[in-house]
Design a protein around this motif. Structure first.
Motif, PDB file in Angstrom:
ATOM      1  N   HIS A  55      -4.210 -12.452  -2.000  1.00 29.17           N
ATOM      2  CA  HIS A  55      -3.341 -11.331  -1.671  1.00 29.17           C
ATOM      3  C   HIS A  55      -1.944 -11.824  -1.348  1.00 29.17           C
ATOM      4  O   HIS A  55      -1.746 -12.982  -1.006  1.00 29.17           O
ATOM      5  N   VAL A  56      -1.012 -10.909  -1.417  1.00 28.35           N
ATOM      6  CA  VAL A  56       0.358 -11.147  -0.986  1.00 28.35           C
ATOM      7  C   VAL A  56       0.829  -9.849  -0.345  1.00 28.35           C
ATOM      8  O   VAL A  56       0.349  -8.758  -0.693  1.00 28.35           O
ATOM      9  N   LEU A  57       1.726  -9.966   0.595  1.00 28.46           N
ATOM     10  CA  LEU A  57       2.278  -8.790   1.253  1.00 28.46           C
ATOM     11  C   LEU A  57       3.676  -8.564   0.711  1.00 28.46           C
ATOM     12  O   LEU A  57       4.548  -9.437   0.841  1.00 28.46           O
ATOM     13  N   ALA A  58       3.890  -7.429   0.067  1.00 27.26           N
ATOM     14  CA  ALA A  58       5.211  -7.062  -0.444  1.00 27.26           C
ATOM     15  C   ALA A  58       5.914  -6.260   0.643  1.00 27.26           C
ATOM     16  O   ALA A  58       5.354  -5.303   1.175  1.00 27.26           O
ATOM     17  N   VAL A  59       7.137  -6.647   0.987  1.00 25.34           N
ATOM     18  CA  VAL A  59       7.878  -6.009   2.072  1.00 25.34           C
ATOM     19  C   VAL A  59       9.182  -5.452   1.517  1.00 25.34           C
ATOM     20  O   VAL A  59       9.976  -6.198   0.933  1.00 25.34           O
ATOM     21  N   VAL A  60       9.363  -4.157   1.711  1.00 24.29           N
ATOM     22  CA  VAL A  60      10.563  -3.459   1.245  1.00 24.29           C
ATOM     23  C   VAL A  60      11.042  -2.510   2.349  1.00 24.29           C
ATOM     24  O   VAL A  60      10.283  -2.172   3.253  1.00 24.29           O
ATOM     25  N   PRO A  61      12.293  -2.047   2.280  1.00 21.41           N
ATOM     26  CA  PRO A  61      12.739  -1.026   3.227  1.00 21.41           C
ATOM     27  C   PRO A  61      11.927   0.259   3.035  1.00 21.41           C
ATOM     28  O   PRO A  61      11.465   0.553   1.925  1.00 21.41           O
ATOM     29  N   SER A  62      11.774   1.029   4.109  1.00 16.88           N
ATOM     30  CA  SER A  62      11.001   2.274   4.018  1.00 16.88           C
ATOM     31  C   SER A  62      11.626   3.272   3.056  1.00 16.88           C
ATOM     32  O   SER A  62      10.945   4.157   2.554  1.00 16.88           O
ATOM     33  N   SER A  63      12.903   3.104   2.773  1.00 17.42           N
ATOM     34  CA  SER A  63      13.609   4.001   1.851  1.00 17.42           C
ATOM     35  C   SER A  63      13.377   3.608   0.389  1.00 17.42           C
ATOM     36  O   SER A  63      13.920   4.232  -0.509  1.00 17.42           O
ATOM     37  N   GLY A 103       3.429 -11.547   7.599  1.00 17.88           N
ATOM     38  CA  GLY A 103       2.216 -12.064   6.980  1.00 17.88           C
ATOM     39  C   GLY A 103       1.702 -13.339   7.614  1.00 17.88           C
ATOM     40  O   GLY A 103       0.497 -13.592   7.635  1.00 17.88           O
ATOM     41  N   ALA A 104       2.603 -14.158   8.175  1.00 13.08           N
ATOM     42  CA  ALA A 104       2.188 -15.418   8.797  1.00 13.08           C
ATOM     43  C   ALA A 104       1.206 -15.183   9.938  1.00 13.08           C
ATOM     44  O   ALA A 104       0.342 -16.021  10.194  1.00 13.08           O
ATOM     45  N   ALA A 105       1.290 -14.059  10.599  1.00 11.13           N
ATOM     46  CA  ALA A 105       0.366 -13.737  11.694  1.00 11.13           C
ATOM     47  C   ALA A 105      -1.046 -13.483  11.174  1.00 11.13           C
ATOM     48  O   ALA A 105      -2.009 -13.537  11.940  1.00 11.13           O
ATOM     49  N   TYR A 106      -1.161 -13.216   9.869  1.00 13.10           N
ATOM     50  CA  TYR A 106      -2.448 -12.857   9.265  1.00 13.10           C
ATOM     51  C   TYR A 106      -2.860 -13.816   8.148  1.00 13.10           C
ATOM     52  O   TYR A 106      -3.821 -13.559   7.432  1.00 13.10           O
ATOM     53  N   GLY A 107      -2.110 -14.875   7.969  1.00  9.32           N
ATOM     54  CA  GLY A 107      -2.434 -15.848   6.930  1.00  9.32           C
ATOM     55  C   GLY A 107      -2.220 -15.335   5.518  1.00  9.32           C
ATOM     56  O   GLY A 107      -2.896 -15.754   4.589  1.00  9.32           O
ATOM     57  N   VAL A 108      -1.263 -14.420   5.353  1.00  7.06           N
ATOM     58  CA  VAL A 108      -0.985 -13.824   4.046  1.00  7.06           C
ATOM     59  C   VAL A 108       0.440 -14.173   3.625  1.00  7.06           C
ATOM     60  O   VAL A 108       1.384 -13.953   4.393  1.00  7.06           O
ATOM     61  N   PRO A 109       0.620 -14.709   2.421  1.00  5.82           N
ATOM     62  CA  PRO A 109       1.987 -14.981   1.956  1.00  5.82           C
ATOM     63  C   PRO A 109       2.766 -13.674   1.778  1.00  5.82           C
ATOM     64  O   PRO A 109       2.181 -12.613   1.535  1.00  5.82           O
ATOM     65  N   VAL A 110       4.078 -13.775   1.907  1.00  2.65           N
ATOM     66  CA  VAL A 110       4.943 -12.595   1.846  1.00  2.65           C
ATOM     67  C   VAL A 110       5.968 -12.767   0.739  1.00  2.65           C
ATOM     68  O   VAL A 110       6.513 -13.850   0.532  1.00  2.65           O
ATOM     69  N   VAL A 111       6.217 -11.681   0.041  1.00  7.60           N
ATOM     70  CA  VAL A 111       7.354 -11.585  -0.863  1.00  7.60           C
ATOM     71  C   VAL A 111       8.174 -10.407  -0.353  1.00  7.60           C
ATOM     72  O   VAL A 111       7.630  -9.336  -0.089  1.00  7.60           O
ATOM     73  N   MET A 112       9.458 -10.643  -0.144  1.00  5.63           N
ATOM     74  CA  MET A 112      10.290  -9.647   0.523  1.00  5.63           C
ATOM     75  C   MET A 112      11.474  -9.262  -0.347  1.00  5.63           C
ATOM     76  O   MET A 112      12.099 -10.120  -0.984  1.00  5.63           O
ATOM     77  N   ASP A 113      11.779  -7.976  -0.343  1.00  9.04           N
ATOM     78  CA  ASP A 113      12.957  -7.513  -1.065  1.00  9.04           C
ATOM     79  C   ASP A 113      14.198  -8.095  -0.391  1.00  9.04           C
ATOM     80  O   ASP A 113      14.316  -8.081   0.842  1.00  9.04           O
TER      81      ASP A 113
END
Length: 156
Positions: A55-63, A103-113
């Motif tokens: 898994h990966v966590l995709a992080v974007v603005p709420s807008s 994601g680091a708190a959950y052991g999941v890599p993050v990709v961020m906008d």
């Protein structure tokens, strides 16, 4: 107001000062930004993504929404949205739909906008649908230092 145990522990271990902001229960990140009276482009929302090997966590603005095609091109991997069951397993101390972007708190890599870098202040879900965490932008950048960045969020 409380935040998820793993998130709280991670923030404290990283020496990140934070504030919590309560808001009425909301169903979407855009509603949360409105209810909490904060700019939608400063509220980081998390979208769990399923890859063939994890898994990966995709992080974007709420807008914004995650453009899965752009994200797939950035990662050069086949991907799809994670199932609710997968999200519950990863974020076992959070309500579904209220996963923090750390994601680091959950052991999941993050990709961020990339639009979330260099802001003065950033808010994000604390693990439930009633509490946001607010951190200085520099601290958010530090929390996300391992995140891969790119342009994959599109304004809704």
């Amino acid at each position: 107001m409380t935040i998820a145990k793993r998130l709280k522990s991670h923030l404290e271990s990283q020496g990140v000062s934070y504030e919590t902001v309560s808001h009425p229960r909301t169903a979407t990140a855009s509603e949360t930004a409105e209810a909490a009276h904060i700019p939608g482009d400063r509220l980081a929302k998390s979208v769990a993504i399923h890859l063939e090997d994890g898994h990966v966590l995709a992080v974007v603005p709420s807008s914004h929404r995650v453009d899965l095609s752009a994200l797939q091109g950035l990662l050069d991997r086949r991907l799809g949205l994670a199932s609710e069951t997968e999200v519950k397993e990863i974020f076992d101390d959070c309500d579904v739909g209220a996963a923090p972007p750390v994601g680091a708190a959950y052991g999941v890599p993050v990709v961020m906008d990339e639009s979330l870098r260099g802001l003065d202040r950033v808010w994000f879900e604390g693990g439930d649908h009633r509490t946001l965490v607010s951190v200085a932008g520099a601290d958010f950048d530090r929390l996300m230092k391992e995140a891969r960045t790119g342009a994959f969020g599109h304004r809704t």
